[in-house]
Design a protein around this motif. Sequence first.
Motif, PDB file in Angstrom:
ATOM      1  N   GLU A 109       0.844  -1.149  -0.072  1.00 37.02           N
ATOM      2  CA  GLU A 109      -0.073  -0.010   0.036  1.00 37.02           C
ATOM      3  C   GLU A 109       0.962   1.269   0.064  1.00 37.02           C
ATOM      4  OE1 GLU A 109      -3.584   0.889   2.641  1.00 37.02           O
ATOM      5  OE2 GLU A 109      -2.037   2.219   3.474  1.00 37.02           O
TER       6      GLU A 109
ATOM      7  N   THR B 284      -4.086   4.807  -1.453  1.00 35.81           N
ATOM      8  CA  THR B 284      -4.964   5.147  -0.736  1.00 35.81           C
ATOM      9  C   THR B 284      -5.681   6.445  -1.249  1.00 35.81           C
ATOM     10  OG1 THR B 284      -3.534   6.652   0.575  1.00 35.81           O
ATOM     11  CG2 THR B 284      -3.789   4.140   1.210  1.00 35.81           C
TER      12      THR B 284
ATOM     13  N   LEU C  22     -10.422  -0.926  -4.482  1.00 36.87           N
ATOM     14  CA  LEU C  22     -10.531  -1.169  -3.153  1.00 36.87           C
ATOM     15  C   LEU C  22     -11.672  -0.357  -2.395  1.00 36.87           C
ATOM     16  CD1 LEU C  22      -9.437  -3.357  -0.996  1.00 36.87           C
ATOM     17  CD2 LEU C  22      -8.167  -1.260   0.170  1.00 36.87           C
ATOM     18  N   ALA C  23     -12.844  -0.992  -2.242  1.00 38.13           N
ATOM     19  CA  ALA C  23     -14.099   0.039  -1.920  1.00 38.13           C
ATOM     20  C   ALA C  23     -14.196  -0.113  -0.254  1.00 38.13           C
ATOM     21  CB  ALA C  23     -15.284  -0.630  -2.623  1.00 38.13           C
TER      22      ALA C  23
ATOM     23  N   ARG D 209     -15.743   2.147   3.257  1.00 36.59           N
ATOM     24  CA  ARG D 209     -16.451   3.178   3.775  1.00 36.59           C
ATOM     25  C   ARG D 209     -15.545   4.500   4.124  1.00 36.59           C
ATOM     26  NH1 ARG D 209     -18.187   3.598  10.036  1.00 36.59           N
ATOM     27  NH2 ARG D 209     -16.133   4.728  10.072  1.00 36.59           N
ATOM     28  N   GLY D 210     -14.463   4.580   4.558  1.00 35.10           N
ATOM     29  CA  GLY D 210     -13.639   5.841   4.883  1.00 35.10           C
ATOM     30  C   GLY D 210     -13.849   6.039   6.199  1.00 35.10           C
TER      31      GLY D 210
ATOM     32  N   GLY E  38     -12.166  -4.206   2.756  1.00 41.50           N
ATOM     33  CA  GLY E  38     -11.146  -4.158   3.862  1.00 41.50           C
ATOM     34  C   GLY E  38     -12.094  -5.258   4.840  1.00 41.50           C
TER      35      GLY E  38
ATOM     36  N   HIS F 111     -13.698  -4.327  13.595  1.00 41.26           N
ATOM     37  CA  HIS F 111     -13.532  -2.931  13.410  1.00 41.26           C
ATOM     38  C   HIS F 111     -13.633  -1.904  14.716  1.00 41.26           C
ATOM     39  CE1 HIS F 111     -14.978   1.044  11.991  1.00 41.26           C
ATOM     40  NE2 HIS F 111     -14.217   0.831  10.936  1.00 41.26           N
TER      41      HIS F 111
ATOM     42  N   CYS G  39     -16.977  -1.664  16.166  1.00 40.18           N
ATOM     43  CA  CYS G  39     -17.825  -2.826  16.207  1.00 40.18           C
ATOM     44  C   CYS G  39     -17.464  -3.464  17.646  1.00 40.18           C
ATOM     45  CB  CYS G  39     -17.602  -3.448  15.135  1.00 40.18           C
ATOM     46  SG  CYS G  39     -19.049  -5.008  14.965  1.00 40.18           S
TER      47      CYS G  39
ATOM     48  N   ASP H 165     -18.947  -8.084  13.296  1.00 40.30           N
ATOM     49  CA  ASP H 165     -18.141  -7.459  12.421  1.00 40.30           C
ATOM     50  C   ASP H 165     -18.060  -8.290  10.975  1.00 40.30           C
ATOM     51  OD1 ASP H 165     -17.049  -5.250  11.769  1.00 40.30           O
ATOM     52  OD2 ASP H 165     -15.070  -5.705  11.896  1.00 40.30           O
TER      53      ASP H 165
ATOM     54  N   HIS I  97     -21.222  -8.578   8.861  1.00 45.80           N
ATOM     55  CA  HIS I  97     -20.947  -7.236   7.850  1.00 45.80           C
ATOM     56  C   HIS I  97     -20.123  -7.533   6.850  1.00 45.80           C
ATOM     57  CE1 HIS I  97     -23.909  -5.520  10.622  1.00 45.80           C
ATOM     58  NE2 HIS I  97     -23.178  -5.274  11.333  1.00 45.80           N
TER      59      HIS I  97
ATOM     60  N   LYS J 161     -20.237  -7.917   2.311  1.00 52.18           N
ATOM     61  CA  LYS J 161     -19.283  -7.304   1.440  1.00 52.18           C
ATOM     62  C   LYS J 161     -19.091  -8.514   0.301  1.00 52.18           C
ATOM     63  CE  LYS J 161     -16.777  -4.663   4.912  1.00 52.18           C
ATOM     64  NZ  LYS J 161     -15.531  -3.961   5.265  1.00 52.18           N
TER      65      LYS J 161
ATOM     66  N   ILE K 131      -8.451  -7.222   1.868  1.00 49.90           N
ATOM     67  CA  ILE K 131      -7.251  -6.829   2.635  1.00 49.90           C
ATOM     68  C   ILE K 131      -7.483  -6.585   4.044  1.00 49.90           C
ATOM     69  CG2 ILE K 131      -5.079  -5.247   2.452  1.00 49.90           C
ATOM     70  CD1 ILE K 131      -5.865  -4.847  -0.352  1.00 49.90           C
ATOM     71  N   SER K 132      -6.770  -7.241   5.061  1.00 49.31           N
ATOM     72  CA  SER K 132      -6.759  -6.840   6.148  1.00 49.31           C
ATOM     73  C   SER K 132      -6.303  -5.709   6.843  1.00 49.31           C
ATOM     74  CB  SER K 132      -6.488  -8.018   7.240  1.00 49.31           C
ATOM     75  OG  SER K 132      -5.114  -7.836   7.843  1.00 49.31           O
TER      76      SER K 132
ATOM     77  N   TYR L 193       2.033  -2.383   4.402  1.00 51.09           N
ATOM     78  CA  TYR L 193       1.690  -0.886   4.604  1.00 51.09           C
ATOM     79  C   TYR L 193       3.214  -0.240   4.466  1.00 51.09           C
ATOM     80  CZ  TYR L 193      -3.042  -2.252   5.761  1.00 51.09           C
ATOM     81  OH  TYR L 193      -4.356  -2.526   5.704  1.00 51.09           O
TER      82      TYR L 193
HETATM   83  P1  FAD Z   1     -17.466  -1.212   6.973  1.00 52.07           P
HETATM   84  O1  FAD Z   1     -17.822  -2.449   6.417  1.00 52.07           O
HETATM   85  O2  FAD Z   1     -18.360   0.130   6.244  1.00 52.07           O
HETATM   86  O3  FAD Z   1     -17.983  -1.394   8.403  1.00 52.07           O
HETATM   87  C1  FAD Z   1     -17.726   0.010   9.345  1.00 52.07           C
HETATM   88  C2  FAD Z   1     -18.460  -0.450  10.798  1.00 52.07           C
HETATM   89  O4  FAD Z   1     -19.854  -0.437  10.123  1.00 52.07           O
HETATM   90  C3  FAD Z   1     -17.812  -1.524  11.289  1.00 52.07           C
HETATM   91  O5  FAD Z   1     -17.912  -1.518  12.649  1.00 52.07           O
HETATM   92  C4  FAD Z   1     -19.006  -2.626  10.847  1.00 52.07           C
HETATM   93  O6  FAD Z   1     -19.257  -3.615  11.969  1.00 52.07           O
HETATM   94  C5  FAD Z   1     -20.322  -1.777  10.652  1.00 52.07           C
HETATM   95  N1  FAD Z   1     -20.981  -2.052   9.871  1.00 52.07           N
HETATM   96  C6  FAD Z   1     -21.334  -2.500   8.524  1.00 52.07           C
HETATM   97  N2  FAD Z   1     -22.171  -2.543   7.941  1.00 52.07           N
HETATM   98  C7  FAD Z   1     -23.090  -2.650   8.867  1.00 52.07           C
HETATM   99  C8  FAD Z   1     -24.555  -2.847   9.016  1.00 52.07           C
HETATM  100  N3  FAD Z   1     -25.224  -3.093   7.900  1.00 52.07           N
HETATM  101  N4  FAD Z   1     -25.248  -2.331  10.201  1.00 52.07           N
HETATM  102  C9  FAD Z   1     -24.650  -1.961  11.243  1.00 52.07           C
HETATM  103  N5  FAD Z   1     -23.222  -1.709  11.269  1.00 52.07           N
HETATM  104  C10 FAD Z   1     -22.728  -2.145  10.231  1.00 52.07           C
HETATM  105  N6  FAD Z   1      -9.863   4.865   5.013  1.00 52.07           N
HETATM  106  C11 FAD Z   1      -9.753   6.140   3.679  1.00 52.07           C
HETATM  107  O7  FAD Z   1     -10.000   6.890   4.281  1.00 52.07           O
HETATM  108  N7  FAD Z   1      -8.749   5.945   2.866  1.00 52.07           N
HETATM  109  C12 FAD Z   1      -8.225   4.853   2.561  1.00 52.07           C
HETATM  110  O8  FAD Z   1      -7.577   5.108   1.509  1.00 52.07           O
HETATM  111  C13 FAD Z   1      -8.533   3.658   3.372  1.00 52.07           C
HETATM  112  N8  FAD Z   1      -7.576   2.634   3.165  1.00 52.07           N
HETATM  113  C14 FAD Z   1      -8.034   1.261   3.741  1.00 52.07           C
HETATM  114  C15 FAD Z   1      -7.380   0.071   3.401  1.00 52.07           C
HETATM  115  C16 FAD Z   1      -7.814  -1.005   4.229  1.00 52.07           C
HETATM  116  C17 FAD Z   1      -6.928  -2.377   3.657  1.00 52.07           C
HETATM  117  C18 FAD Z   1      -8.404  -1.127   5.544  1.00 52.07           C
HETATM  118  C19 FAD Z   1      -8.724  -2.155   5.970  1.00 52.07           C
HETATM  119  C20 FAD Z   1      -8.960   0.107   5.693  1.00 52.07           C
HETATM  120  C21 FAD Z   1      -8.845   1.275   4.819  1.00 52.07           C
HETATM  121  N9  FAD Z   1      -9.245   2.556   5.345  1.00 52.07           N
HETATM  122  C22 FAD Z   1      -9.145   3.609   4.517  1.00 52.07           C
HETATM  123  C23 FAD Z   1     -10.277   2.841   6.601  1.00 52.07           C
HETATM  124  C24 FAD Z   1     -11.440   2.536   6.432  1.00 52.07           C
HETATM  125  O9  FAD Z   1     -12.104   3.408   5.572  1.00 52.07           O
HETATM  126  C25 FAD Z   1     -11.984   2.563   7.775  1.00 52.07           C
HETATM  127  O10 FAD Z   1     -11.567   1.480   8.740  1.00 52.07           O
HETATM  128  C26 FAD Z   1     -13.823   2.495   7.664  1.00 52.07           C
HETATM  129  O11 FAD Z   1     -13.962   2.989   9.360  1.00 52.07           O
HETATM  130  C27 FAD Z   1     -14.356   1.112   7.633  1.00 52.07           C
HETATM  131  O12 FAD Z   1     -14.588   0.711   6.256  1.00 52.07           O
HETATM  132  P2  FAD Z   1     -14.976  -0.532   5.807  1.00 52.07           P
HETATM  133  O13 FAD Z   1     -15.645  -0.159   4.353  1.00 52.07           O
HETATM  134  O14 FAD Z   1     -13.935  -1.468   5.716  1.00 52.07           O
HETATM  135  O15 FAD Z   1     -16.018  -0.703   6.658  1.00 52.07           O
END
Ligand code: FAD
Length: 290
Positions: free
Chosen positions: A17, A48, A106-107, A109-110, A145, A151, A154, A160, A163, A167, A176-177, A271
């Motif tokens: 990364e 990123t 890599l999709a 939430r942010g 992720g 998370h 969570c 987690d 959820h 995905k 990717i963890s 990383y």
């Molecule tokens: P999500 O799946 O959206 O989960 C987030 C939280 O919501 C978790 O606690 C989950 O349990 C909960 N949740 C999910 N679905 C539901 C539901 N239906 N109901 C209730 N709760 C729910 N961030 C950046 O801004 N830019 C980057 O480039 C970036 N790169 C990353 C790369 C990697 C490999 C990883 C692991 C993380 C990265 N992040 C980045 C950080 C990431 O955006 C944050 O950790 C974010 O808070 C979670 O995103 P997610 O899509 O993985 O999680």
Amino acid sequence: MKIADIYKKGSVPISYEIFPPKGELEASDVRSVLNSLADTKPAYISVTCSAGGSAGSESKTSELCRITEREFGIVSAAHITCINSTKAEVDEAAESIRRAGIKNMLALRGDRREGCSSTDFRYGAELIEYLRRDSRNDGICIGAGCYPEGHVECEELDTDITHLREKQDAGAEFLISQLFFSNSSFYNFIDKARARGVTLPVDAGIMPIMGKSQVTRMIFLCGASLPSDVVKMLYKYESDPESLMRASLERTVRQIDELIASGAADGIHLYTMNKPEVAKYIMDNVNGRI
Ligand code: FAD
């Protein structure tokens, strides 16, 4: 090349990364980092992006991916986030990635930003579903992720993982963890995720420790726990950064060797913090790399 196909080669790919530099994308600096990283032949490089609110951020990510692929011949993945974006802004970011000719996203939430939360998206799975529904993304491989210790928002790892499964069901093709320092937490996570039907390849996210302030920032941001040997290492070398770096790199190599030998990790995602010398040390010393 699609990242999902890389795992079919039968060995454990090591990928990196990197992040776009702050301010202007100074082409010569970026090329110098990529040039050194390319020498170590990573399986792919993910780039990123900031989670909305920062003008031009997604175009920097796709431009860096474009340079990675076109000039250095390395497969790349562009990170794309949704929590601070409208659907129109996500469309724009995805268009910028496609225009750059990138086949992997890599999709995520942010991370939430005060004052600019999206009403269009709440979770990573919603972003994946949205991207998958758009036929312009046919042929794009989408990753997501995952969080070996759960998370940070969570309370229960099992929840987690529920959820995480969403995905996969939404169309993610690889995972990717988040970084972790204790392999036992990764093994526990993989066992639970597999038992819950998560079948996607999982890259173990590994971050070499480069100093106390970096670790402190990271653990508060992502909730990773610090094993006592890491705490002792930080204590022992508190005023000796060079020795800390050496000890940390040796520990990272041991951590990766053990992960590869265990068979639990489908890939290793380093990383790199844009530090080619760190990646080089690890690639030169890890056993059994491709
Ligand atoms: P999500 O799946 O959206 O989960 C987030 C939280 O919501 C978790 O606690 C989950 O349990 C909960 N949740 C999910 N679905 C539901 C539901 N239906 N109901 C209730 N709760 C729910 N961030 C950046 O801004 N830019 C980057 O480039 C970036 N790169 C990353 C790369 C990697 C490999 C990883 C692991 C993380 C990265 N992040 C980045 C950080 C990431 O955006 C944050 O950790 C974010 O808070 C979670 O995103 P997610 O899509 O993985 O999680």
